[in-house]
Design an enzyme around this catalytic site. Structure first.
Site, short mmCIF file in Angstrom:
data_model
loop_
_atom_site.label_atom_id
_atom_site.label_comp_id
_atom_site.label_asym_id
_atom_site.label_seq_id
_atom_site.Cartn_x
_atom_site.Cartn_y
_atom_site.Cartn_z
N ASN A 1 0.73 -1.07 -0.14
CA ASN A 1 0.03 0.04 -0.06
C ASN A 1 0.88 1.34 0.03
OD1 ASN A 1 -2.38 1.30 0.08
ND2 ASN A 1 -2.65 1.77 2.16
N HIS B 1 -11.94 47.02 -32.57
CA HIS B 1 -13.07 47.14 -32.11
C HIS B 1 -14.42 46.75 -33.32
CE1 HIS B 1 -11.41 49.65 -29.20
NE2 HIS B 1 -10.91 50.40 -30.15
N SER C 1 -22.08 19.28 -41.73
CA SER C 1 -23.39 19.45 -40.65
C SER C 1 -24.17 18.36 -41.24
CB SER C 1 -24.13 20.91 -41.16
OG SER C 1 -25.35 20.78 -40.89
N VAL D 1 -2.68 15.79 -7.32
CA VAL D 1 -2.43 16.78 -8.16
C VAL D 1 -1.43 16.60 -9.19
CG1 VAL D 1 -2.21 19.40 -8.53
CG2 VAL D 1 -3.60 18.54 -6.68
#
Length: 464
Positions: free
Chosen positions: A94, A175, A304, A351
């Site tokens: 373990n 923009h 599509s 992690v």
């Protein structure tokens, strides 16, 4: 609870990295998987063991050439079967690092020279001495042999495009509105230069490793041999090139774990690179939408389920999505890993096992980007049509020349003619002819078109 099937199918994988996209990530899997982690642990243990035999210790004589060859062979030929054997030992211990130690010792059977020295396997080491060095080796291999070459492929392709399209005028949009023209090559060159700088940050991160015991002070080492310079010994093991050493940078100060600051630096550098590529993915998606780029068709592909005409920019969409997933993980890794309670807690362990996931989504995105870039074809007709419909962008050079010659209210006069209006060439030409400026300057402005007003764009593109 349903049992885990002995053989996984791609369609039953929990993560798409090991399911739908498994084939694309094959180069990364041997390095960042649990098997890859075990492989590096074996490498570290063997390097430490051999180095101890050469440390001049009366109780551990230098190993024979045959023993060294055999031990290095355990590393070189480490296999999936070996990894599974270690996992079998772990069912009893373990403890994953102890299982590696026991597996190595099991390989000493019937080899008297090694059996006699078996207790020097994992000598004076804490598990983190083995794990942190293994992580450094994993990241070194993944960065240098997989991630950077994949990124370099994108940079090379973009640089080729920047040079090829250096002179092709392009209507800018700031923009979302029409603005001073540039060239296709210059806009791609912007990305090339950013990526080149980001790439150097990734490559320049020093990968660190510590081999200094349970809390970083060589306590156990010195209890056995007080007169040995254990810090110098550990540095030599860490910095000696592979295969006899580890070939990374020595970390002299740590708690039980290496502080992981270098990991944060590496993951932040990767995330910044990915952010540049998200920016580019969105821009090129927009250029495809505007018709500036067409995409080469592939027989059998469908855009599509109901609209037969569609050729979707799916490679850039996939790249954007996977880069976002990668950055979410990379940023968590960089924020979490340098934080540990007192001399050690275990929150980093699980992690760290996801480093490969973060790199996997990054590599998957790089693959999608490369595929998408190789499909692009420039549609000069669409680009030229947009330029020809945007004569208002010449208000900038006209009013700038007017300022040069002291024409009062230059900006305001051009604003009155152009702002919010559909501007035609004749509108500007009428204004130019009425200006109190030298005739040569009038002629120069009259000859100007949106497509010719690109400044140094072509030069900058070729210079990238």
């Amino acid at each position: 609870m349903s049992p885990i099937p002995a053989t996984h199918s791609p369609v039953s994988a929990l993560s798409p990295l090991d399911g739908r996209y498994a084939a694309r990530l094959a180069p990364l899997r041997p390095l960042m998987s649990e098997q890859g982690f075990m492989h590096r642990r074996v490498q570290v243990e063997i390097a430490w063991f051999i180095a101890l035999s050469d440390a001049g210790l009366a109780e551990f004589k230098p190993l024979s050439a045959g023993a060294r060859t055999y031990l290095l062979g355990l590393v070189k030929h480490f296999s999936e079967a070996d990894a599974l054997a270690i996992k079998e030992i772990e069912k009893t211990t373990n403890h994953d690092v102890k299982a590696v130690e026991y597996w190595i010792k099991s390989k000493f059977d019937a080899r008297p020279e090694l059996e006699a020295a078996a207790e020097f396997v994992h000598f004076a080491c804490t598990s983190e001495d083995i794990n942190n060095t293994s992580h450094a080796l994993q990241l070194k291999a993944a960065r240098d042999t997989v991630m950077l070459p994949a990124l370099d492929g994108i940079v090379v392709k973009l640089r080729e495009m920047a040079h090829a399209y250096a002179d092709v005028p392009l209507l800018s949009r700031t923009h979302g509105q029409t603005a001073s023209p540039t060239t296709v090559g210059k806009e791609i060159a912007n990305v090339v230069v950013r990526l080149a700088a980001a790439r150097e940050k990734i490559a320049g991160v020093k990968l660190l490793a510590k081999m200094n015991g349970a809390v970083g002070n060589y306590n156990a080492h010195l209890s056995a041999w007080p007169d040995v310079d254990w810090e110098a010994f550990a540095r030599k093991v860490v910095e000696t090139p592979e295969p006899l050493g580890l070939g990374v940078t020595f970390q002299p100060y740590s708690i039980q774990i290496e502080p992981h600051d270098y990991m944060a630096e590496l993951f932040d550098a990767l995330a910044r690179t990915n952010t540049i590529l998200i920016d580019w993915s969105r821009d090129v998606w927009g250029y495809v939408s505007l018709g500036y780029f067409k995409q080469r068709l592939k027989a059998g592909e469908i855009g599509s389920s109901t609209m037969p005409h569609k050729v979707n920019p799916i490679d850039f969409e996939n790249a954007e999505g996977n880069l976002g997933l990668a950055n979410a993980l990379l940023r968590h890794l960089s924020e979490k890993l340098p934080v540990s309670r007192w001399q050690r807690d275990l929150t980093d362990s699980t992690v760290l096992r996801n480093m490969g996931v973060a790199l996997g989504y990054t590599l998957l995105a790089y693959h999608s980007l490369a595929t998408g870039l190789n499909k692009l074809e420039l549609n000069t007709e669409a680009i030229e049509a947009d330029l020809d419909a945007a004569w208002e962008v010449l208000a900038e050079p006209i009013q700038t020349v007017m300022r040069r010659y002291g024409v009062q209210g230059a900006y305001e006069k051009l604003k009155e003619v152009t702002r919010g209006k559909t501007v035609r060439a004749e509108d500007l030409h009428g204004l130019i002819r009425s200006l109190a400026i030298p005739d040569a300057e009038k002629d120069r402005l009259l000859a100007m078109t949106p497509g010719s007003y690109t400044g140094k764009a072509a030069e900058l593109a070729r210079r990238s």
